[in-house]
Design a protein around this motif. Sequence first.
Motif, mmCIF file in Angstrom:
data_model
loop_
_atom_site.group_PDB
_atom_site.id
_atom_site.type_symbol
_atom_site.label_atom_id
_atom_site.label_comp_id
_atom_site.label_asym_id
_atom_site.label_seq_id
_atom_site.Cartn_x
_atom_site.Cartn_y
_atom_site.Cartn_z
ATOM 1 N N ALA A 97 0.849 -1.196 0.000
ATOM 2 C CA ALA A 97 0.000 0.000 0.000
ATOM 3 C C ALA A 97 0.880 1.240 0.000
ATOM 4 O O ALA A 97 1.249 1.758 1.056
ATOM 5 C CB ALA A 97 -0.926 -0.008 1.213
ATOM 6 N N GLU A 98 1.229 1.713 -1.198
ATOM 7 C CA GLU A 98 2.131 2.860 -1.296
ATOM 8 C C GLU A 98 1.407 4.157 -0.960
ATOM 9 O O GLU A 98 0.223 4.332 -1.252
ATOM 10 C CB GLU A 98 2.747 2.928 -2.683
ATOM 11 C CG GLU A 98 3.701 1.773 -2.976
ATOM 12 C CD GLU A 98 4.546 1.997 -4.224
ATOM 13 O OE1 GLU A 98 4.395 3.059 -4.864
ATOM 14 O OE2 GLU A 98 5.352 1.108 -4.539
ATOM 15 N N LEU A 120 12.740 3.027 0.326
ATOM 16 C CA LEU A 120 12.514 4.450 0.565
ATOM 17 C C LEU A 120 11.258 4.971 -0.113
ATOM 18 O O LEU A 120 11.072 6.180 -0.222
ATOM 19 C CB LEU A 120 13.744 5.252 0.127
ATOM 20 C CG LEU A 120 15.040 4.896 0.862
ATOM 21 C CD1 LEU A 120 16.178 5.777 0.405
ATOM 22 C CD2 LEU A 120 14.854 5.015 2.373
ATOM 23 N N THR A 121 10.385 4.076 -0.577
ATOM 24 C CA THR A 121 9.084 4.483 -1.096
ATOM 25 C C THR A 121 8.094 4.496 0.054
ATOM 26 O O THR A 121 7.921 3.475 0.734
ATOM 27 C CB THR A 121 8.596 3.512 -2.178
ATOM 28 O OG1 THR A 121 9.537 3.476 -3.234
ATOM 29 C CG2 THR A 121 7.237 3.950 -2.714
ATOM 30 N N PRO A 122 7.432 5.621 0.324
ATOM 31 C CA PRO A 122 6.474 5.631 1.437
ATOM 32 C C PRO A 122 5.399 4.562 1.255
ATOM 33 O O PRO A 122 4.849 4.383 0.170
ATOM 34 C CB PRO A 122 5.873 7.041 1.368
ATOM 35 C CG PRO A 122 6.915 7.869 0.689
ATOM 36 C CD PRO A 122 7.562 6.946 -0.303
ATOM 37 N N ALA A 123 5.108 3.837 2.322
ATOM 38 C CA ALA A 123 4.100 2.785 2.301
ATOM 39 C C ALA A 123 3.442 2.707 3.675
ATOM 40 O O ALA A 123 3.961 3.232 4.667
ATOM 41 C CB ALA A 123 4.732 1.444 1.926
ATOM 42 N N ALA A 124 2.303 2.028 3.742
ATOM 43 C CA ALA A 124 1.516 1.968 4.975
ATOM 44 C C ALA A 124 2.323 1.355 6.113
ATOM 45 O O ALA A 124 2.879 0.261 5.986
ATOM 46 C CB ALA A 124 0.241 1.172 4.738
ATOM 47 N N ALA A 153 -0.548 8.468 7.181
ATOM 48 C CA ALA A 153 0.768 8.894 7.662
ATOM 49 C C ALA A 153 1.626 7.657 7.874
ATOM 50 O O ALA A 153 1.169 6.659 8.435
ATOM 51 C CB ALA A 153 0.644 9.685 8.960
ATOM 52 N N MET A 154 2.878 7.708 7.430
ATOM 53 C CA MET A 154 3.810 6.594 7.615
ATOM 54 C C MET A 154 4.478 6.773 8.974
ATOM 55 O O MET A 154 5.378 7.604 9.141
ATOM 56 C CB MET A 154 4.840 6.585 6.487
ATOM 57 C CG MET A 154 5.708 5.344 6.448
ATOM 58 S SD MET A 154 6.872 5.413 5.048
ATOM 59 C CE MET A 154 7.607 3.787 5.154
ATOM 60 N N TRP A 176 10.704 10.066 8.233
ATOM 61 C CA TRP A 176 11.383 10.994 7.333
ATOM 62 C C TRP A 176 11.179 10.585 5.879
ATOM 63 O O TRP A 176 11.219 11.444 4.982
ATOM 64 C CB TRP A 176 12.876 11.040 7.663
ATOM 65 C CG TRP A 176 13.617 9.803 7.253
ATOM 66 C CD1 TRP A 176 13.750 8.644 7.961
ATOM 67 C CD2 TRP A 176 14.305 9.595 6.016
ATOM 68 N NE1 TRP A 176 14.481 7.726 7.255
ATOM 69 C CE2 TRP A 176 14.837 8.272 6.056
ATOM 70 C CE3 TRP A 176 14.530 10.376 4.892
ATOM 71 C CZ2 TRP A 176 15.569 7.737 5.006
ATOM 72 C CZ3 TRP A 176 15.266 9.840 3.841
ATOM 73 C CH2 TRP A 176 15.776 8.539 3.900
ATOM 74 N N VAL A 177 10.933 9.308 5.629
ATOM 75 C CA VAL A 177 10.720 8.831 4.257
ATOM 76 C C VAL A 177 9.504 9.515 3.638
ATOM 77 O O VAL A 177 9.443 9.712 2.423
ATOM 78 C CB VAL A 177 10.551 7.298 4.254
ATOM 79 C CG1 VAL A 177 10.214 6.773 2.871
ATOM 80 C CG2 VAL A 177 11.811 6.630 4.782
ATOM 81 N N GLN A 178 8.555 9.922 4.478
ATOM 82 C CA GLN A 178 7.367 10.618 3.981
ATOM 83 C C GLN A 178 7.473 12.129 4.141
ATOM 84 O O GLN A 178 6.892 12.887 3.366
ATOM 85 C CB GLN A 178 6.121 10.117 4.708
ATOM 86 C CG GLN A 178 4.810 10.627 4.113
ATOM 87 C CD GLN A 178 3.610 10.053 4.826
ATOM 88 O OE1 GLN A 178 3.593 9.896 6.046
ATOM 89 N NE2 GLN A 178 2.572 9.718 4.058
#
Length: 328
Positions: A97-98, A120-124, A153-154, A176-178
């Motif tokens: 779930a990106e 480093l891809t934001p995901a749930a 929010a991650m 921080w990734v998000q």
Amino acid sequence: MAADDPQVPLASLPVHDPYVLPLAHDGTYRLYQGVGGDPAGVEVRHSRDLRTWSAPRRVFSVPDGCWADPTSSPWAPEVHAWGGRFHLFTTLHQPAAELPAPRQGGTSFLLRSDDARWRLTPAARGTVVAVADDPDGPFTLVDPAAPVPPADAMTLDGTLVTDRDGRPWMVYAHEWVQLLDGTVEAVPLQPDLSGAAGPPVHLFRGSEASWQADRTPGNTALAPYVTDGPQLRRLPGGALACLWSSYRGRGTEYVQTWALSRSGDLTGPWEQREVLVGGGAGHGMLLDTFDGRTALVLHRGMGTPTVRAEFHEVDVSPDALTVRPWRW
């Protein structure tokens, strides 16, 4: 803890994100750890002296039908006594779930790492609550549909704290990734810890660390302003301390640091303090031992085959934490 339970020396036990719960009624400590598998879950070990630990016992498994990936190991499990029951806080993940890429103004950023271990891809990602009548479980997830912090929010590493009026809150890190500049935030909880009782509030940013002052964000130093592992402690006199971890330099040295709310209010203002322990150590918590000391337990060597828990003794005053070598 049975007399014939095999004992594992702490020095040989791989430990990430250590959380130790002292239980005065039987004079034992509990160490909780996330573990992989299908399903993944949380295990507990017992000790009477903090030096040797029992074989692990599974106390929680990611259930079928949960929003999270059942094969992704939970992070940062911790157990709190509340309302006559025991409440497990742990971070679950759903990589499929990106979430939207981080942005600053009108610019969207694609983060990359030379280390293949880091996605480093934001995901749930977010902290859930599970409950049990015993610290050894089994723990049952309260809400299989979503984490406690906002699902868009991650977030990670949620912990329990009470405000000056005795009301429960979950304090957690926002990745921080998000955000690029990670934060520590708090969300009020229902009286039975069953879910959020209101919107989250911002406490502070990773870039506010006092030892980050000489670092100027730019094309080569935009990230990471990591926030990890918040843990809170009321100090003598009423001030509130928040342990948290990050990286100093150019993301090369993991450190244990802390912040102080002199007012004692969860919302601060927060004053960033010095690094307590460096050299690749962090994600610590404070506990009071049965022999009357205050201990800081953290891990050193994160992401390596030799990651281990490490104890330090702490002197606690109304406005300071002083770390000294541990005496076994």
